[in-house]
Design a protein around this motif. Structure first.
Motif, PDB file in Angstrom:
ATOM      1  N   LEU A   1       2.314   1.702  -3.471  1.00  0.00           N
ATOM      2  CA  LEU A   1       1.251   2.121  -4.375  1.00  0.00           C
ATOM      3  C   LEU A   1       0.912   3.597  -4.170  1.00  0.00           C
ATOM      4  CD1 LEU A   1      -0.721   1.125  -6.547  1.00  0.00           C
ATOM      5  CD2 LEU A   1      -2.332   0.600  -4.715  1.00  0.00           C
ATOM      6  N   ASN A   2       0.871   4.039  -2.928  1.00  0.00           N
ATOM      7  CA  ASN A   2       0.600   5.449  -2.640  1.00  0.00           C
ATOM      8  C   ASN A   2       1.716   6.338  -3.165  1.00  0.00           C
ATOM      9  OD1 ASN A   2      -1.865   5.025  -1.437  1.00  0.00           O
ATOM     10  ND2 ASN A   2      -1.025   4.910   0.636  1.00  0.00           N
TER      11      ASN A   2
ATOM     12  N   GLN B   1       2.714  10.082  -9.896  1.00  0.00           N
ATOM     13  CA  GLN B   1       1.906  10.323 -11.093  1.00  0.00           C
ATOM     14  C   GLN B   1       1.136  11.628 -10.976  1.00  0.00           C
ATOM     15  OE1 GLN B   1      -0.508   6.806 -11.328  1.00  0.00           O
ATOM     16  NE2 GLN B   1       0.983   5.695 -12.580  1.00  0.00           N
ATOM     17  N   ARG B   2       0.576  11.883  -9.794  1.00  0.00           N
ATOM     18  CA  ARG B   2      -0.185  13.111  -9.574  1.00  0.00           C
ATOM     19  C   ARG B   2       0.721  14.334  -9.711  1.00  0.00           C
ATOM     20  NH1 ARG B   2      -2.613  11.287  -5.426  1.00  0.00           N
ATOM     21  NH2 ARG B   2      -1.119  11.983  -3.884  1.00  0.00           N
TER      22      ARG B   2
ATOM     23  N   GLN C   1       3.641   5.707  -5.720  1.00  0.00           N
ATOM     24  CA  GLN C   1       3.510   5.717  -7.179  1.00  0.00           C
ATOM     25  C   GLN C   1       2.387   6.660  -7.607  1.00  0.00           C
ATOM     26  OE1 GLN C   1       2.448   1.919  -8.798  1.00  0.00           O
ATOM     27  NE2 GLN C   1       3.114   2.451 -10.859  1.00  0.00           N
ATOM     28  N   ARG C   2       1.266   6.597  -6.932  1.00  0.00           N
ATOM     29  CA  ARG C   2       0.153   7.492  -7.269  1.00  0.00           C
ATOM     30  C   ARG C   2       0.529   8.947  -7.028  1.00  0.00           C
ATOM     31  NH1 ARG C   2      -4.737   3.983  -4.583  1.00  0.00           N
ATOM     32  NH2 ARG C   2      -4.884   2.458  -6.259  1.00  0.00           N
ATOM     33  N   LYS C   3       1.263   9.202  -5.954  1.00  0.00           N
ATOM     34  CA  LYS C   3       1.696  10.568  -5.656  1.00  0.00           C
ATOM     35  C   LYS C   3       2.629  11.075  -6.751  1.00  0.00           C
ATOM     36  CE  LYS C   3       4.086  13.317  -2.188  1.00  0.00           C
ATOM     37  NZ  LYS C   3       4.843  13.278  -0.931  1.00  0.00           N
TER      38      LYS C   3
ATOM     39  N   ASP D   1       0.832  -1.210   0.000  1.00  0.00           N
ATOM     40  CA  ASP D   1       0.000   0.000   0.000  1.00  0.00           C
ATOM     41  C   ASP D   1       0.861   1.253   0.000  1.00  0.00           C
ATOM     42  OD1 ASP D   1      -2.303  -1.511  -0.024  1.00  0.00           O
ATOM     43  OD2 ASP D   1      -2.642  -1.367   2.142  1.00  0.00           O
TER      44      ASP D   1
END
Length: 184
Positions: free
Chosen positions: A65-66, A72-73, A68-70, A62
């Motif tokens: 994944l967070n 990308q954002r 990676q999302r950060k 998790d």
């Protein structure tokens, strides 16, 4: 002295006395079984360790994944910011009239051509203007705007640096001057 949770639940009427007796009886039986059969206790310990390891793995997954999302954002925010800066500070290429001059530049190993006015060509050659290629569009911007865009989209900006006029001492063609009005 404070009362146990079991006593508090009984007093509040949330639990019945039968439920409390059953919970005590089950707890006592488990403790007795653990004393009698040490294998069962070991199995329970091993099971608890496996559950803890799975939980740690899930937390690690998790977290990655967070991150990676950060990332990308943040990349998307940088792209949006770059588009806004380009749109607000774009200089129109004056290459549509009769006195348009072709300005050639290197983009990703290919020579591209942009039609500009003579003053824009001189500004590009002097490094006062830059070419930005982004989202399929070619735009002219000032050098100050190009410097602001450099951290956001570093591979999409073409900015000419003024050449040093001192010739290389080993250059065999140093005696031959290049004319100022040479166009290629």
């Amino acid at each position: 002295m404070s009362k146990s949770l079991q006593e508090q639940l009984l007093q509040a009427g949330l639990a019945k006395p039968k439920q409390a007796k059953k919970a005590r009886r089950d707890k006592t039986r488990e403790a007795q079984a653990a004393r009698r059969d040490p294998k069962k206790a070991k199995e329970q310990d091993q099971l608890a360790r496996e559950i803890a390891a799975k939980d740690a793995g899930k937390r690690d997954y998790d977290r990655r994944l967070n991150e990676q999302r950060k990332a990308q954002r943040e990349a998307q925010e940088r792209q949006q910011m770059a588009v806004q800066i380009i749109e607000r500070n774009r200089v129109a290429a004056e290459g549509d009239n009769d006195q348009a001059v072709a300005y050639n530049y290197n983009a990703n190993g290919k020579i591209k051509r942009l039609m500009v006015s003579d003053t824009q060509r001189k500004a590009l050659a002097d490094g006062r203007m830059a070419i930005v290629r982004y989202q399929g569009k070619t735009s002219l911007v000032t050098a100050a705007v190009a410097e602001r865009l450099q951290p956001l989209i570093p591979n999409r900006i073409w900015l000419a640096t003024p050449a040093d006029d001192t010739p290389d001492p080993d250059d065999p063609y140093a005696a031959y001057q290049v004319p100022d009005d040479l166009m290629w």
